[in-house]
Design a protein around this motif. Structure first.
Motif, mmCIF file in Angstrom:
data_model
loop_
_atom_site.group_PDB
_atom_site.id
_atom_site.type_symbol
_atom_site.label_atom_id
_atom_site.label_comp_id
_atom_site.label_asym_id
_atom_site.label_seq_id
_atom_site.Cartn_x
_atom_site.Cartn_y
_atom_site.Cartn_z
ATOM 1 N N UNK A 121 0.790 -1.225 0.000
ATOM 2 C CA UNK A 121 0.000 0.000 0.000
ATOM 3 C C UNK A 121 0.819 1.269 0.000
ATOM 4 N N UNK A 122 2.151 1.165 -0.120
ATOM 5 C CA UNK A 122 3.010 2.357 -0.130
ATOM 6 C C UNK A 122 3.239 2.790 -1.568
ATOM 7 N N UNK A 123 2.889 4.014 -1.884
ATOM 8 C CA UNK A 123 3.121 4.539 -3.223
ATOM 9 C C UNK A 123 4.372 5.414 -3.235
ATOM 10 N N UNK A 124 4.885 5.637 -4.432
ATOM 11 C CA UNK A 124 6.025 6.551 -4.568
ATOM 12 C C UNK A 124 5.625 7.958 -4.133
ATOM 13 N N UNK A 125 4.377 8.303 -4.339
ATOM 14 C CA UNK A 125 3.881 9.604 -3.876
ATOM 15 C C UNK A 125 4.006 9.715 -2.360
ATOM 16 N N UNK A 227 1.657 8.958 -12.676
ATOM 17 C CA UNK A 227 2.036 9.831 -11.581
ATOM 18 C C UNK A 227 2.645 9.003 -10.470
ATOM 19 N N UNK A 228 3.197 9.635 -9.451
ATOM 20 C CA UNK A 228 3.790 8.867 -8.348
ATOM 21 C C UNK A 228 2.763 8.051 -7.572
ATOM 22 N N UNK A 236 11.424 -3.827 -0.564
ATOM 23 C CA UNK A 236 12.802 -3.859 -1.078
ATOM 24 C C UNK A 236 13.145 -2.631 -1.922
ATOM 25 N N UNK A 237 12.221 -1.678 -2.013
ATOM 26 C CA UNK A 237 12.482 -0.459 -2.773
ATOM 27 C C UNK A 237 12.250 -0.590 -4.260
ATOM 28 N N UNK A 238 11.526 -1.613 -4.678
ATOM 29 C CA UNK A 238 11.277 -1.858 -6.098
ATOM 30 C C UNK A 238 10.018 -1.123 -6.539
ATOM 31 N N UNK A 239 10.093 -0.275 -7.588
ATOM 32 C CA UNK A 239 8.893 0.404 -8.076
ATOM 33 C C UNK A 239 8.053 -0.536 -8.943
ATOM 34 N N UNK A 240 6.750 -0.559 -8.690
ATOM 35 C CA UNK A 240 5.819 -1.426 -9.411
ATOM 36 C C UNK A 240 4.772 -0.543 -10.078
ATOM 37 N N UNK A 241 4.722 -0.563 -11.403
ATOM 38 C CA UNK A 241 3.821 0.303 -12.153
ATOM 39 C C UNK A 241 2.424 -0.300 -12.197
ATOM 40 N N UNK A 242 1.406 0.533 -11.925
ATOM 41 C CA UNK A 242 0.017 0.084 -11.952
ATOM 42 C C UNK A 242 -0.815 1.023 -12.823
ATOM 43 N N UNK A 243 -2.102 0.688 -12.973
ATOM 44 C CA UNK A 243 -3.056 1.505 -13.737
ATOM 45 C C UNK A 243 -2.549 1.802 -15.145
#
Length: 324
Positions: A121-125, A227-228, A236-243
């Motif tokens: 549930x943690x977003x880059x934003x 967007x973020x 682990x700090x891995x960005x996961x793209x959604x939407x």
């Protein structure tokens, strides 16, 4: 419309059939933020969870509106687009939630659906707002993913389900965006007196920006509205793209006009590919007009955060007028 959302009993058979007879649903939470599809977190008896996407008219808050016939960003929703785009991003080396199962309407529910990994549930934003230091690594890794997308090219612009068939891309992409932006201007002027009073000047400015754009036909993978808040960050700090249903072959400047708007001061950390300044500014202004029309339209319905949409339109009305 009376909106009826899912309850735990509605998904028990789905989970059993798709995840195993030893899996039991313990919770079902509808997540906020979606406007075109329902997003639910399904809690399981082993303490894990998965995400359920549901494409249903009762989950879609957008009213029907006219669109440019060859607009590649129109009607960018649905299970077929989701599955197609998921495969394309995976092939390009972009991290997306693992896809566990898809179901057509009628098998378990009345609507198309997909079960995917719960990437948290943690977003880059969230990180950019609360802990910029922790955001640095996922931001850099997202930039790497975007450069892979923006150097992966297709035959013509259009949604991935159409572009290889030649169903789109017959005229210059910038002409499609001009017509699209003029349509958004019409929608804005019908709903607010300030863009209505400046309509001719806004249209003239838009056409001047279009006339500065030099011809080019090189179309890469673009997310469309990244967007973020559309990037989850794993522990682990891995960005996961959604939407990513709006994933499209298009000009990379369209993506970067949006990224600059949404990422703000953090945008340079994405280290973008080389961009055409005139095309970028034309697309930026077209997106400003869409961010007046779209929020004003959705605010006319029963979207739960109507005030947020009106504030978004207000900021972009000021932006559109300031450019004159």
């Amino acid at each position: 419309m009376t909106r009826v959302f899912l309850r735990p009993d509605d998904v028990r058979d789905l989970v059993r059939d798709r995840l195993g007879t030893d899996r039991r649903v313990t919770a079902l939470d509808r997540l906020t933020g979606g406007t075109k599809k329902g997003v639910y977190r399904v809690g399981l008896d082993d303490g894990s969870s998965v995400i359920l996407y549901v494409w249903s008219p009762t989950e879609n808050y957008w009213p029907v509106s006219a669109s440019v016939p060859d607009d590649p960003f129109a009607d960018a929703s649905g299970m077929v687009l989701f599955v197609t785009n998921h495969a394309a991003l995976t092939a390009a080396g972009v991290r997306v939630p693992h896809l566990f199962a898809v179901d057509r309407a009628g098998r378990h529910l009345d609507d198309d659906l997909a079960l995917v990994e719960d990437a948290g549930g943690v977003t880059l934003e969230d990180l950019l707002d609360r802990d910029p230091g922790r955001a640095a690594e996922p931001l850099a890794r997202l930039g790497d993913a975007l450069r892979r997308m923006h150097t992966t090219f297709g035959p013509r612009y259009g949604q991935l389900t159409d572009a290889w068939s030649g169903a789109t891309g017959a005229r210059a992409a910038e002409d499609v965006i001009l017509d699209r932006a003029l349509g958004h201007l019409d929608g804005a002027t019908a709903r607010d007196p300030r863009p209505a009073a400046a309509r001719d000047r806004i249209a003239a400015h838009l056409r001047r920006l279009r006339d500065r754009v030099t011809p080019r036909r090189a179309y890469a993978l673009v997310h469309g509205e990244l967007g973020p808040d559309h990037v989850l960050v794993t522990p682990a700090g891995e960005p996961v793209m959604i939407d990513f249903e709006g994933l499209t072959w298009f000009d990379v400047e369209w993506e970067h006009a949006w990224l600059r708007l949404r990422f703000g001061a953090a945008y340079p950390a994405l280290r973008p590919v080389p961009l055409d300044a005139d095309r970028l500014e034309f697309y930026r202004y077209a997106q400003v007009l869409s961010l007046i029309d779209g929020p004003l339209r959705i605010a006319e319905g029963d979207f739960p955060d109507r005030r947020w949409m009106l504030n978004l339109a207000e900021r972009n009305i000021a932006e559109a007028l300031a450019a004159l």
